[in-house]
Motif scaffolding. Structure first.
Motif, mmCIF file in Angstrom:
data_model
loop_
_atom_site.group_PDB
_atom_site.id
_atom_site.type_symbol
_atom_site.label_atom_id
_atom_site.label_comp_id
_atom_site.label_asym_id
_atom_site.label_seq_id
_atom_site.Cartn_x
_atom_site.Cartn_y
_atom_site.Cartn_z
ATOM 1 N N GLU A 1 0.826 -1.208 0.000
ATOM 2 C CA GLU A 1 0.000 0.000 0.000
ATOM 3 C C GLU A 1 0.859 1.256 0.000
ATOM 4 O OE1 GLU A 1 -2.470 3.348 1.334
ATOM 5 O OE2 GLU A 1 -0.668 2.581 2.274
ATOM 6 N N GLU A 2 1.963 1.196 0.754
ATOM 7 C CA GLU A 2 2.794 2.393 0.912
ATOM 8 C C GLU A 2 3.693 2.640 -0.298
ATOM 9 O OE1 GLU A 2 2.035 4.357 3.114
ATOM 10 O OE2 GLU A 2 1.502 3.383 4.990
ATOM 11 N N CYS A 3 3.689 1.746 -1.268
ATOM 12 C CA CYS A 3 4.546 1.980 -2.437
ATOM 13 C C CYS A 3 3.758 1.860 -3.732
ATOM 14 C CB CYS A 3 5.758 1.069 -2.409
ATOM 15 S SG CYS A 3 5.385 -0.673 -2.553
ATOM 16 N N GLY A 4 2.447 2.060 -3.677
ATOM 17 C CA GLY A 4 1.705 2.131 -4.935
ATOM 18 C C GLY A 4 0.687 1.027 -5.154
ATOM 19 N N GLY A 5 0.873 -0.129 -4.496
ATOM 20 C CA GLY A 5 -0.160 -1.164 -4.534
ATOM 21 C C GLY A 5 -0.494 -1.758 -5.894
ATOM 22 N N GLU A 6 0.542 -2.033 -6.705
ATOM 23 C CA GLU A 6 0.260 -2.593 -8.034
ATOM 24 C C GLU A 6 -0.239 -4.030 -7.976
ATOM 25 O OE1 GLU A 6 3.744 -1.807 -10.390
ATOM 26 O OE2 GLU A 6 3.386 0.343 -10.064
ATOM 27 N N ALA A 7 0.288 -4.818 -7.034
ATOM 28 C CA ALA A 7 -0.077 -6.238 -6.979
ATOM 29 C C ALA A 7 -1.557 -6.409 -6.653
ATOM 30 C CB ALA A 7 0.774 -6.951 -5.927
ATOM 31 N N ILE A 8 -2.049 -5.668 -5.686
ATOM 32 C CA ILE A 8 -3.453 -5.841 -5.295
ATOM 33 C C ILE A 8 -4.371 -5.323 -6.401
ATOM 34 C CG2 ILE A 8 -3.714 -3.664 -4.032
ATOM 35 C CD1 ILE A 8 -5.420 -5.233 -1.987
ATOM 36 N N GLU A 9 -3.939 -4.298 -7.074
ATOM 37 C CA GLU A 9 -4.728 -3.734 -8.180
ATOM 38 C C GLU A 9 -4.931 -4.802 -9.269
ATOM 39 O OE1 GLU A 9 -5.943 -0.544 -8.435
ATOM 40 O OE2 GLU A 9 -6.701 -0.859 -10.475
ATOM 41 N N ALA A 10 -3.822 -5.467 -9.646
ATOM 42 C CA ALA A 10 -3.907 -6.522 -10.668
ATOM 43 C C ALA A 10 -4.790 -7.663 -10.166
ATOM 44 C CB ALA A 10 -2.507 -7.027 -11.011
ATOM 45 N N TYR A 11 -4.651 -8.009 -8.893
ATOM 46 C CA TYR A 11 -5.413 -9.122 -8.331
ATOM 47 C C TYR A 11 -6.916 -8.823 -8.320
ATOM 48 C CZ TYR A 11 -6.785 -12.855 -5.146
ATOM 49 O OH TYR A 11 -7.388 -13.956 -4.600
ATOM 50 N N VAL A 12 -7.253 -7.643 -7.852
ATOM 51 C CA VAL A 12 -8.676 -7.299 -7.734
ATOM 52 C C VAL A 12 -9.332 -7.201 -9.115
ATOM 53 C CG1 VAL A 12 -10.261 -5.475 -6.965
ATOM 54 C CG2 VAL A 12 -8.440 -6.236 -5.463
ATOM 55 N N VAL B 1 -8.826 1.571 -2.728
ATOM 56 C CA VAL B 1 -10.222 1.836 -2.352
ATOM 57 C C VAL B 1 -11.084 2.204 -3.558
ATOM 58 C CG1 VAL B 1 -11.729 3.391 -1.050
ATOM 59 C CG2 VAL B 1 -9.755 2.351 0.059
ATOM 60 N N SER B 2 -10.524 2.990 -4.470
ATOM 61 C CA SER B 2 -11.312 3.365 -5.642
ATOM 62 C C SER B 2 -11.649 2.133 -6.479
ATOM 63 C CB SER B 2 -10.528 4.413 -6.433
ATOM 64 O OG SER B 2 -10.683 4.232 -7.791
ATOM 65 N N THR B 3 -10.665 1.238 -6.639
ATOM 66 C CA THR B 3 -10.920 0.012 -7.409
ATOM 67 C C THR B 3 -11.940 -0.864 -6.694
ATOM 68 O OG1 THR B 3 -8.621 0.149 -8.075
ATOM 69 C CG2 THR B 3 -9.770 -1.901 -8.599
ATOM 70 N N LEU B 4 -11.779 -1.032 -5.390
ATOM 71 C CA LEU B 4 -12.733 -1.853 -4.639
ATOM 72 C C LEU B 4 -14.134 -1.286 -4.789
ATOM 73 C CD1 LEU B 4 -10.882 -2.644 -1.261
ATOM 74 C CD2 LEU B 4 -11.321 -4.226 -3.156
ATOM 75 N N SER B 5 -14.228 0.034 -4.683
ATOM 76 C CA SER B 5 -15.567 0.602 -4.708
ATOM 77 C C SER B 5 -16.166 0.493 -6.111
ATOM 78 C CB SER B 5 -15.569 2.014 -4.126
ATOM 79 O OG SER B 5 -15.727 2.976 -5.096
ATOM 80 N N GLY B 6 -15.319 0.367 -7.146
ATOM 81 C CA GLY B 6 -15.840 0.170 -8.491
ATOM 82 C C GLY B 6 -16.151 -1.285 -8.814
ATOM 83 N N VAL B 7 -15.286 -2.195 -8.340
ATOM 84 C CA VAL B 7 -15.383 -3.604 -8.731
ATOM 85 C C VAL B 7 -16.389 -4.372 -7.866
ATOM 86 C CG1 VAL B 7 -14.079 -5.775 -8.740
ATOM 87 C CG2 VAL B 7 -13.075 -3.722 -9.745
ATOM 88 N N ALA C 1 -19.674 -5.000 -5.842
ATOM 89 C CA ALA C 1 -21.015 -4.403 -5.862
ATOM 90 C C ALA C 1 -21.451 -4.187 -4.416
ATOM 91 C CB ALA C 1 -21.972 -5.327 -6.603
ATOM 92 N N ALA C 2 -20.614 -3.512 -3.645
ATOM 93 C CA ALA C 2 -20.882 -3.356 -2.212
ATOM 94 C C ALA C 2 -20.313 -2.034 -1.717
ATOM 95 C CB ALA C 2 -20.224 -4.507 -1.452
ATOM 96 N N PRO C 3 -20.940 -1.456 -0.714
ATOM 97 C CA PRO C 3 -20.375 -0.218 -0.161
ATOM 98 C C PRO C 3 -19.046 -0.472 0.556
ATOM 99 C CG PRO C 3 -22.389 -0.863 1.030
ATOM 100 C CD PRO C 3 -22.185 -1.864 -0.062
ATOM 101 N N VAL C 4 -18.160 0.522 0.491
ATOM 102 C CA VAL C 4 -16.875 0.444 1.196
ATOM 103 C C VAL C 4 -16.933 1.422 2.363
ATOM 104 C CG1 VAL C 4 -14.375 0.713 1.009
ATOM 105 C CG2 VAL C 4 -15.689 -0.057 -0.980
ATOM 106 N N LEU C 5 -16.786 0.900 3.568
ATOM 107 C CA LEU C 5 -16.854 1.743 4.769
ATOM 108 C C LEU C 5 -15.456 1.976 5.311
ATOM 109 C CD1 LEU C 5 -19.513 0.829 7.468
ATOM 110 C CD2 LEU C 5 -19.218 2.960 6.218
#
Ligand code: BES
Ligand code: ZN
Length: 466
Positions: A158-169, A410-416, A418-422
């Motif tokens: 997360e602290e260095c850009g989070g490319e791996a999780i982005e690709a995974y999600v 968070v932006s990707t999660l909230s787009g991908v 179909a659920a609210p992100v709290l």
């Protein structure tokens, strides 16, 4: 479910929770520095171990970068599913000599609000995200099950850009992340004892700018005046990013996609208690300054910004050296707001910098990382139930706030999803995240665990199909 018994267990076991948090904080999981790659992996192993101890099925997900940790317990069919997100990586620790203790030797100190734990990652995000794991564990041990299905996705970048999780999600494997509600604790509360729910995070564009002049360093008398000085040039280019009077960013097109602050939002910000003097004192600033026409809260939460984060070049040793150095550089970041797109802003920035360089100065601009801005909807029965749980835990309704920081996924999660992100944080603005002597107040750590217990209890009583 007997929630009081679960909360009593949490209270009884604070000592063990703290001990485990210390073990977690001892692992130097600095994701941006390749020297710590092994430690980052060891930290993923620690998280997996704690998820398993909480009764979840787990998996270390290999990626092109640092591993993700996944965990799930799906033993409540027909009940809502909650996805927890957090990050186990931390920021670098420099300047080391300003720490009171070794940053990876967590130390409990007594501060003006009681005990606090000091270590890198104390609040961002080990302490905060560990509350999720401890809450689930307490529920599981006390009742033998959970009121909801749970999934955990904890990243190490997360602290260095989070490319791996982005690709995974965004991959087909992410089908397993289906949920009714996502919960993130990686933010701060509006004030001590004031629970807060965030509905906006800024985006980020982080760049490195390098300038180069002659083929070598030059005598500043022999050649001074004959060529553009790369350091002077860089200073001018950086100065032209922002109007020195009104603080507006001068890159053409920069504000094109900025969503203006709605009148209702401005009045909601203005209704929050905010003391400019105290705010300045707290950070040791003698004056506040920013974009004309906006309050401090508006500037930080809802207006884009541009800052030089680092700058180098030329002679910095003792005494005087008469030299025109041939290269210089700077790290420049921008915090973005909806609906600005990091890639588009990058192109506009690079063009603007090149256009303001004098003849003979070569300019290179690298895009180091980015994150889109996000605004989430705080609506629906699951959100209402979760916020009710927060209110029960603190005896006070959460306030709705925005934030100047970023959490890229968070932006990707909230787009991908179909659920609210709290976004419910347990940090405070004086936690010194990213700085020496980072801390988390222990009351907020324990209170965070209790909050998540109550949130899961409340969410579990909602019919996800309704
Ligand atoms: N936890 C922070 C984000 C944050 C900071 C939320 C302050 C609330 C208050 C997060 O870990 C963080 O620092 N993110 C980085 C992201 C960047 C490196 C892409 C940030 O905002 O600088
Ligand atoms: Zn964080």
């Amino acid at each position: 479910m007997n929630i009081d018994a679960v909360l009593e267990r949490v209270d009884r076991e604070t000592g063990a929770s703290l001990k485990q948090l210390k073990e977690y904080l001892r692992i130097p999981s600095i994701s941006t520095d390749p020297a710590y790659t092994g430690e980052v992996r060891r930290c993923a192993g620690f998280v997996e171990k704690r998820l398993r101890a909480a009764g979840l099925d787990t998996e270390i997900v290999e990626t092109a970068g640092h591993p993700l940790v996944y965990g799930e317990w799906l033993g409540a069919p027909g009940r809502p599913t909650v996805l927890f997100y957090g990050h186990y990586d931390v920021q670098p620790v420099d300047p080391l000599d300003e720490w009171r203790h070794d940053p990876f030797e967590p130390t409990v100190e007594t501060g003006r609000r009681g005990e606090r734990i000091v270590a890198r990652g104390a609040t961002d995000d080990k302490g905060q995200s560990f509350t999720h794991i401890k809450a689930v564990e307490a529920l599981m041990l006390e009742t033998g099950s959970l009121p909801v299905n749970v999934k955990f996705l904890i990243e190490g970048e997360e602290e260095c850009g989070g490319e791996a999780i982005e690709a995974y999600v965004r991959s087909p494997a992410a089908e397993r992340l289906g949920c009714d509600l996502a919960l993130v604790s990686d933010t701060s509360m509006y004030g001590p004892g004031q629970p807060s729910v965030l509905y906006g995070l800024k985006g980020l564009l982080y760049t490195e700018v390098r300038v180069r002049g002659a083929a070598r360093d030059l005598h500043s008398g022999t050649f001074g005046g004959a060529v553009a000085n790369p350091l002077n040039a860089l200073a001018t280019m950086l100065a032209r990013l922002r109007d020195p009077e009104d603080g507006r960013i001068l890159i053409p097109g920069f504000y094109d996609d900025v969503r203006p602050l709605a009148a209702g939002e401005r009045s909601a910000f203005a209704a929050l208690p905010f003391d400019e003097t105290k705010y300045g004192e707290e950070i040791g600033a003698t004056a506040l300054w920013g974009e004309a026409g906006y309050t401090t809260l508006e500037r930080v939460w809802a207006r884009p910004t541009c800052d030089v984060n680092g700058i180098w070049g030329g002679y910095q040793g003792p005494g005087a050296k008469t030299v025109i150095a041939n290269r210089a550089g700077a790290k420049v970041s921008m915090r973005l707001v909806p609906d600005q797109e990091p890639d588009r802003i990058f192109r506009a920035l690079a063009e603007h910098l090149r256009a303001s360089a004098p003849p003979g100065i070569e300019v290179e601009v690298d895009h180091l990382n980015g994150a889109p801005p996000v605004l989430v909807d705080l609506e629906g029965p699951l959100v209402d139930a979760a916020l009710m749980g927060v209110e029960e835990a603190w005896g006070r309704a959460p306030v709705r706030v925005r934030e100047g920081g970023s959490i890229p996924i968070v932006s990707t999660l909230s787009g991908v999803l179909a659920a609210p992100v709290l976004l419910i944080g347990f940090g405070l603005s004086d936690d010194r995240l990213h700085a020496p002597n980072e801390k988390m107040d222990l009351v907020n750590f324990y209170q965070g665990i209790r909050t998540i217990v109550r949130v899961l209890d409340r969410v579990g009583s909602v019919d996800p199909g309704a």
